[in-house]
Design an enzyme around this catalytic site. Structure first.
Site, PDB file in Angstrom:
ATOM      1  N   GLU A 372       0.860  -1.188   0.000  1.00 28.90           N
ATOM      2  CA  GLU A 372       0.000   0.000   0.000  1.00 28.90           C
ATOM      3  C   GLU A 372       0.890   1.230   0.000  1.00 28.90           C
ATOM      4  O   GLU A 372       1.154   1.796  -1.050  1.00 28.90           O
ATOM      5  CB  GLU A 372      -0.939  -0.024   1.201  1.00 28.90           C
ATOM      6  CG  GLU A 372      -2.019   1.034   1.144  1.00 28.90           C
ATOM      7  CD  GLU A 372      -3.121   0.776   2.146  1.00 28.90           C
ATOM      8  OE1 GLU A 372      -3.988   1.637   2.271  1.00 28.90           O
ATOM      9  OE2 GLU A 372      -3.116  -0.281   2.804  1.00 28.90           O
ATOM     10  N   GLU A 642      -2.165   0.149  13.568  1.00 32.84           N
ATOM     11  CA  GLU A 642      -3.323   0.534  12.761  1.00 32.84           C
ATOM     12  C   GLU A 642      -4.628   0.249  13.503  1.00 32.84           C
ATOM     13  O   GLU A 642      -5.586   1.012  13.406  1.00 32.84           O
ATOM     14  CB  GLU A 642      -3.303  -0.231  11.442  1.00 32.84           C
ATOM     15  CG  GLU A 642      -4.464   0.065  10.514  1.00 32.84           C
ATOM     16  CD  GLU A 642      -4.356  -0.675   9.203  1.00 32.84           C
ATOM     17  OE1 GLU A 642      -5.005  -0.254   8.221  1.00 32.84           O
ATOM     18  OE2 GLU A 642      -3.625  -1.688   9.136  1.00 32.84           O
TER      19      GLU A 642
END
Length: 764
Positions: A372, A642
């Site tokens: 990502e 996260e």
């Protein structure tokens, strides 16, 4: 008729944006160089790096030499065998076709009288490499290219240009492949050579700009703290810190010996190497030895997010002296320091800073390890204030905000990621509001309103987009991420945990409009200020009619719903105390745990402190069971996770598909720690810390706090402590500033106010 109006609005936005960008689109270098490409037939499968060389002579009376370089891809240069500059992953990441940075180097000391050799190698990088989670290649183009210009000035005033052109040679070399996500392969047996003539290309110079932010450079280094043989028999090295960069390796072995280094952030509950959360990213460095004594290796055109490495094929015994982890991040100046009497809070501060370091590589990425690594706008928006305490991010964000404006769609929607590699997807509340929230906070922190002048067309276009997509002043359409990754208890029905995305959207609609009003007034745009003030009142009225009861209860009975409504002043003052009570009740229902996600978390403690519940804010901060800020700390985290439960108490993982252990968004609590625990704040009426507010809120059984912040005027320092039931505080106020100091009692309840000038001050 409506279609015509919409087209005109889009045209005006585009023209306004281009006019605002004109000031930095000018090209100060008088380019005479030509774009050049390799003359070799390329291996379309592995796509090795491309090597370029120019041999030339220099006079003995050389006074100065300056080199200007950019490329389609990433480059690294050497002059007479010496590496040029300290920057890595140059020219950095922008939309290459709209804005391409070039770098300038003083190479006078690297030149010699007589024969010289300039070598530049170019790799795929973001230009055409595999990055992002879509697995797409060739996003900006299919062919690499180089542009460079060496300007020599002699003591007699004579000038000479050595520019990329048809006289250069292109060849082959040791970097056999290099990808942002996959890693890099270096074969030391391959010598630079196989030279052939280059091809020239006409890509022009119109999109070229000087480097606007700090380059990516090497910083801290780490030696192994442990060498492990896992239950599966893997040879693993632990560096003790989750970082971003790479490992340098020394090895001595036979020619053709292949060593592979894989990277991971964590080990699984059994102690084995864990890479499932990397998804499609191979994150592997492969080195093939030449076989001539001790050899040293490190990558050139990739980076990794890791704490652990697994090594295969290493010749001989693994020893700490053969491996060094090197941290890479943008060369931002550290500005903030925070320390207190609670070791876990100090570790949290450490984790926040390392989350920022690992994700600030030219753009503010969401995560640095998996497939990502994109510049998500929402993550950057919620973290900006904390980022500005830790480091001087003025140049970093100024560059990125210009890119945001250029990527903004013609209808005003702000893309989810910048640079945009998601084909224009955008318009999500809290993410796209980076267009307004970040510039305004940059103005408050740095006191420079030029960023508002620069971004005003973008800010206005975003608010107009929301207005255009609203009905009766309610923005209840579109696809929004909502309160991303908020907590949901497994035993509830969701009614008390999930916040309506449209309720959130209405709050950010109001906040961005408020910022636009403030900006218009500051820039002397009276008509705009009046227009959007009226709009703001309608937005809040529509919100209260749609989502609020007369007693102040919200449709979404969640922490985030109340936090946003109170933070953005959405509610009439008379019912705000009731709303605060509902928030407190909700927190109590979750046994004094937060349930907020990306959008509610940054404001949660601020709202509690503002409305008289500072003790509860401390309770949330110091909670160490899931979900909480200190739960990952208790689990051994060295960066911000996260997810609140990235690793469960039993050592299992929350998910293997989206579980980054270096993701700075929840680190936004750092802003509250600086502003509330330490008490360092900025008077919004006098931005840039010209007038300073010092107002610590002691609590949480803390006995002391030391903090400082470097500003344009100098360093602000605060050191308070509680000893023998007495509160004392030392404050340093920089030159040419004043401060309003609020001195609390030992319980942090009652304050006495002092106005002080620059200097050192002591208060009891």
């Amino acid at each position: 008729m409506n279609n015509l109006v919409n087209r005109l609005l889009k045209l005006f936005f585009f023209l306004g944006t281009m006019i605002s960008l004109h000031s930095y689109a000018q090209n100060p270098v008088k380019w005479q160089a030509q774009w050049i490409k390799t003359g070799l037939k390329e291996d379309s499968l592995t796509k090795p790096a491309q090597y370029f060389r120019k041999e030339f002579k220099a006079d003995s009376k050389l006074k100065s030499a300056r080199l200007y370089v950019t490329c389609h891809g990433l480059y690294e240069g050497h002059l007479n065998g010496n590496r040029i500059g300290k920057a890595y992953l140059t020219p950095g990441w922008t939309d290459y076709n709209k804005r391409l940075q070039y770098q300038e180097y003083d190479v006078t000391s690297l030149l010699k009288s007589g024969n010289n050799t300039l070598d530049i190698v170019v790799g795929d990088g973001w230009y055409r490499g595999n990055f992002g989670f879509s697995g797409k290649r060739d996003f900006y183009g299919t062919e690499l290219a180089l542009l460079c210009q060496l300007e020599l000035t002699y003591s007699n005033g004579r000038r000479e240009l050595i520019s990329s052109d048809a006289s250069w040679k292109s060849g082959d070399g040791r970097i056999r492949s290099a990808e942002i996500n996959s890693g890099e392969t270096i074969d030391a047996r391959v010598t630079t050579g196989n030279w052939t003539t280059v091809k020239t290309a006409n890509y022009g110079y119109d999109n070229l700009i000087p480097t606007e932010s700090e380059p990516i450079t090497k910083h801290e280094t780490f030696k192994p703290v442990k060498i492990i043989t896992t239950p599966k028999g893997e040879k693993v090295i632990d560096f003790g810190q989750n970082l971003v960069g790479w490992v340098t390796m020394k090895a001595k072995g036979a020619a053709g010996t292949t060593v592979t280094i894989r990277h991971a952030e964590v080990l699984d509950k059994d102690g084995n190497f864990y890479t499932e959360n990397l998804r499609g990213a191979k994150a592997t460095a492969t080195y093939i030895l030449k076989g001539e004594g001790e050899e040293s290796f490190e990558p050139n055109f990739t980076y990794f997010g890791f704490r652990y490495i697994a090594i295969d094929g290493f010749p001989g015994e693994l020893t700490p002296e053969n491996f060094t982890a090197v941290a890479l991040y943008s060369d931002m100046k550290p500005t903030g320091y925070f320390e207190c009497s609670n070791p876990m809070l100090n570790q949290l501060q450490h984790n926040i800073q390392w989350g920022q370091k690992g994700n600030f590589l030219d753009v503010p990425t969401d995560c640095p390890q998996r497939d990502e690594r994109l510049g998500w706008t929402g993550d950057a928006q919620v973290f900006f204030k904390t980022a500005a305490f830790n480091f001087n991010v003025q140049k970093f964000f100024s560059k990125w905000m210009k890119d945001l404006a250029l990527e903004q769609r013609a209808d005003g929607a702000v893309t989810h990621v910048v640079p945009d590699v998601l084909n224009g997807a955008g318009g999500s509340a809290g993410w796209a509001d980076a267009a307004t929230i970040i510039p305004w906070n940059m103005y408050l922190v740095f006191g420079d309103k030029s960023v508002l002048q620069q971004q005003y067309p973008s800010m206005k276009a975003w608010v107009d987009y929301m207005t255009h997509n609203s009905k009766d002043d309610l923005w209840n359409s579109g696809d929004h991420f909502g309160d991303w990754l908020s907590y949901r208890s497994p035993d509830d029905d969701g009614s008390d945990a999930i916040t309506s995305k449209y309720e959130i959207a209405q709050c950010f609609y109001a906040q961005s409009t408020q910022i636009l009003v403030n900006t218009a007034k500051l820039l002397g745009k009276a008509a705009d200020a009046s227009q959007y003030e009226q709009l703001l009142q309608r937005i809040k009225t529509a919100y209260n009619n749609e989502y609020v009861t007369k007693s102040g209860r919200l449709m979404s009975n969640t922490q985030t719903a109340y936090v946003l409504a109170l933070q953005f002043d959405m509610l009439p003052e008379a019912i705000r105390p009731n709303a605060v009570k509902y928030l407190v009740d909700n927190i109590s229902a979750y046994r004094n745990h937060l349930t907020t996600g990306f959008l509610g978390t940054p404001y949660l403690c601020h709202v509690l402190t503002r409305f008289g519940y500072n003790d509860l804010a401390y309770t949330l901060l110091l909670q160490d069971t899931y979900p909480s800020w200190l739960y990952p700390v208790k689990m051994g985290a060295t960066t911000i996770w996260e997810r609140w439960d990235g690793i469960r108490p039993d050592g299992s993982f929350q998910t293997s598909r989206m579980n980054s252990f270096n993701h700075y968004a929840y680190g936004a609590i750092g802003d509250w720690m600086y502003r509330t625990i330490a008490g360092i704040d900025n008077d919004p009426e006098n931005p840039g810390y010209k007038k300073i507010i010092i107002k610590p809120h002691p609590g949480g059984n803390l006995t002391y706090c030391k903090a400082s912040l470097d500003t344009q005027y100098g360093t602000i320092k605060v050191h308070w402590e509680i000893r023998n039931d007495k509160f004392s505080m030392d404050v340093t106020v920089p030159e040419n500033t004043t401060a309003t100091v609020y001195v609390p009692d030992v319980n942090g309840k009652n304050y006495s106010m002092r106005q002080v000038k620059s200097g050192n001050h002591h208060f009891d």
